[in-house]
Design an enzyme around this catalytic site. Structure first.
Site, mmCIF file in Angstrom:
data_model
loop_
_atom_site.group_PDB
_atom_site.id
_atom_site.type_symbol
_atom_site.label_atom_id
_atom_site.label_comp_id
_atom_site.label_asym_id
_atom_site.label_seq_id
_atom_site.Cartn_x
_atom_site.Cartn_y
_atom_site.Cartn_z
ATOM 1 N N LYS A 26 -34.164 15.735 17.955
ATOM 2 C CA LYS A 26 -34.530 16.093 19.319
ATOM 3 C C LYS A 26 -33.563 17.136 19.870
ATOM 4 O O LYS A 26 -32.357 17.064 19.648
ATOM 5 C CB LYS A 26 -34.519 14.848 20.221
ATOM 6 C CG LYS A 26 -35.730 13.948 20.018
ATOM 7 C CD LYS A 26 -37.023 14.656 20.415
ATOM 8 C CE LYS A 26 -38.225 13.750 20.317
ATOM 9 N NZ LYS A 26 -39.474 14.443 20.656
ATOM 10 N N LYS A 75 -71.222 28.527 11.599
ATOM 11 C CA LYS A 75 -71.800 29.017 12.852
ATOM 12 C C LYS A 75 -72.257 27.868 13.748
ATOM 13 O O LYS A 75 -72.346 28.020 14.973
ATOM 14 C CB LYS A 75 -72.954 29.967 12.570
ATOM 15 C CG LYS A 75 -74.140 29.369 11.833
ATOM 16 C CD LYS A 75 -75.184 30.436 11.538
ATOM 17 C CE LYS A 75 -76.392 29.859 10.791
ATOM 18 N NZ LYS A 75 -77.382 30.921 10.478
ATOM 19 N N ASP A 92 -38.194 18.706 14.118
ATOM 20 C CA ASP A 92 -39.208 18.927 15.142
ATOM 21 C C ASP A 92 -40.141 20.018 14.636
ATOM 22 O O ASP A 92 -39.688 20.989 14.009
ATOM 23 C CB ASP A 92 -38.531 19.369 16.441
ATOM 24 C CG ASP A 92 -39.418 19.181 17.660
ATOM 25 O OD1 ASP A 92 -40.643 19.373 17.527
ATOM 26 O OD2 ASP A 92 -38.895 18.875 18.739
ATOM 27 N N GLU A 93 -41.423 19.889 14.919
ATOM 28 C CA GLU A 93 -42.377 20.890 14.414
ATOM 29 C C GLU A 93 -42.181 22.266 15.040
ATOM 30 O O GLU A 93 -42.696 23.265 14.518
ATOM 31 C CB GLU A 93 -43.821 20.417 14.626
ATOM 32 C CG GLU A 93 -44.348 20.503 16.037
ATOM 33 C CD GLU A 93 -43.968 19.296 16.894
ATOM 34 O OE1 GLU A 93 -44.460 19.212 18.031
ATOM 35 O OE2 GLU A 93 -43.177 18.444 16.424
ATOM 36 N N GLY A 131 -44.633 8.491 21.811
ATOM 37 C CA GLY A 131 -44.311 7.477 22.803
ATOM 38 C C GLY A 131 -44.055 6.093 22.234
ATOM 39 O O GLY A 131 -44.197 5.087 22.930
ATOM 40 N N LYS A 148 -37.224 13.654 10.360
ATOM 41 C CA LYS A 148 -37.972 14.903 10.224
ATOM 42 C C LYS A 148 -37.541 15.917 11.267
ATOM 43 O O LYS A 148 -37.135 15.576 12.377
ATOM 44 C CB LYS A 148 -39.475 14.655 10.319
ATOM 45 C CG LYS A 148 -40.027 14.504 11.720
ATOM 46 C CD LYS A 148 -41.543 14.556 11.708
ATOM 47 C CE LYS A 148 -42.109 14.651 13.114
ATOM 48 N NZ LYS A 148 -41.837 15.962 13.754
#
Length: 414
Positions: free
Chosen positions: A148, A99, A176-177, A338, A174
């Site tokens: 990509k 909380k 791409d997420e 980047g 890897k």
């Protein structure tokens, strides 16, 4: 200490840090103290949160302006007894910040686990040494690249991209997420086709590349999906931890039927950590907790690229991932976003050799394609380890990369 100590950054408009700290310690444990009968105090004493440190910080005008009031800033530490919670991350986070997270003016900076508590967490299954053994690469940073533009593309496109990246000398490729289960490139097809490509590259060029496949789906389907991936031959599982929860990562890491490394992606974590005034600190979230829960790799924004973290924060993440701890193997730091070859000397200077250099556009955007991009990075890594300035290296791929993206490392001394 048998429980946990939470460190907070607080902003108090009553200008009484000690009182604020005591209110938090009581509010997250027994609720009140001074009005309790002595006998009840004795019964509840072992459950009471205890303030162990209060430190006033300098006034910060920007903070006052943002909050539209004058506040006193401070660092406080509160110890929570192990008796109060079960030894799991949902219970720990709810106890220390449940909380309190709704306050809007408190940031959870760190959690210090007792040795007794650490025993309940798996840590990385492979860790840095285990990953290096899989690749048989022990003397340099690893190079990783990203698929990509895969959305809407078929397996043939994936195979071409994967082949080019592997030939370029990339150690890990890897997903791409945002590549989820889909009709064009379903999970098991990606793995089987990818393994064929990588085996062919290995036989032809002698370079081994691992493929990190994105394991996705509904929470209660994840284990089954991960096991399907393993059965299909997955090398590494990429996992969007913060879309699911740290406890889900731990559940995957502890499963003996999922005997592969896990790569933690930071997607969604910014919702927890981006503010300097509230939330959970990036070093705790992307460093310590990911390592404890079982991540072999942690991706996080680098201090150099397009989605930059402050350097102090990025280095603190890496410290939590790699510092010596008898309970846990070390996790790989993966500063990302980047990154181009001109940043390689910075990365090695700041993070050392036990780092994964992760690039997307810096590889795919090379004029000689992903093969040229990978080779440019590998040349930059080798030159940096030899303490040779990048602009002095006679290599066409690296030269082309530096012409496109620049060479900010021109003055870097290792």
């Amino acid at each position: 200490m048998s429980g946990i100590i939470a460190t907070y950054l607080i902003h108090d408009d009553s200008h009484n840090l000690e009182k604020k700290a005591e209110q938090i310690a009581l509010g997250l444990t027994i609720g009140s103290w001074t009005h309790l009968p002595h006998l009840l105090q004795e019964q509840l004493k072992q459950h009471k949160g205890n303030v162990v440190h209060v430190e006033e910080l300098a006034e910060h005008e920007h903070t006052n302006s943002y909050l539209r009031k004058k506040v006193k800033r401070g660092i406080i530490k509160i110890e929570y007894p192990l008796l109060n919670f079960s030894p799991d991350l949902p219970a720990i986070l709810t106890t220390t910040f449940g909380k309190l997270s709704l306050d809007g003016e408190v940031k959870l900076i760190d959690l210090t686990f007792s040795d007794e508590l650490k025993k309940h967490f798996p840590g990385p299954k492979f860790g840095i040494d285990g990953i290096r053994n899989l690749l048989q690469v022990h003397d340099r940073p690893l190079l990783m690249s990203i698929f990509k533009g895969m959305i809407g593309r078929n397996i043939g496109y994936l195979k071409t991209q994967l082949r080019d990246q592997a030939i370029g000398g990339v150690d890990i490729v890897k997903d791409d997420e945002i590549l989820f289960e889909n009709a064009l490139t379903p999970l098991t097809n990606r793995i089987v086709s990818g393994k064929e490509v990588l085996q062919s590259v290995y036989e032809t060029y002698g370079h081994k590349t691992l493929y990190a496949v994105n394991v996705t789906g509904r929470t209660f389907d994840l284990k089954e999906n991960a096991k399907r991936a393993v059965q299909a031959g997955a090398d590494i599982l990429l996992f969007n931890v913060f879309a699911y929860g740290l406890d889900v990562l731990q559940s995957l890491a502890e499963d003996d039927e999922i005997p592969v490394p896990i790569m933690a992606h930071p997607a969604v974590s910014g919702a927890y950590s981006a503010s300097k005034l509230y939330g959970i600190s990036s070093p705790l979230l992307l460093g310590k907790l990911l390592r404890y829960a079982g991540a072999d790799f942690s991706l996080f924004p680098s201090p150099y690229g397009s989605v930059a973290l402050e350097k102090e924060e990025a280095l603190a993440i890496s410290k939590y991932l790699t510092e010596d701890d008898v309970f846990f193997k070390k996790s790989f730091s993966v500063p990302s976003a980047g990154i181009h070859p001109g940043f390689v000397p910075f990365i090695i200077r700041d993070f050392g050799k036990d780092v994964v250099i992760n690039a997307g556009g810096g590889i795919h955007g090379h004029p000689n394609g992903a093969q040229g991009g990978g080779k440019a990075f590998r040349t930059a890594i080798d030159a940096t380890l030899q303490n040779k300035p990048l602009h002095e290296v006679d290599d066409i791929n690296l030269h082309s990369a530096l012409q496109i993206w620049g060479n900010p490392s021109h003055e870097v001394k290792l």
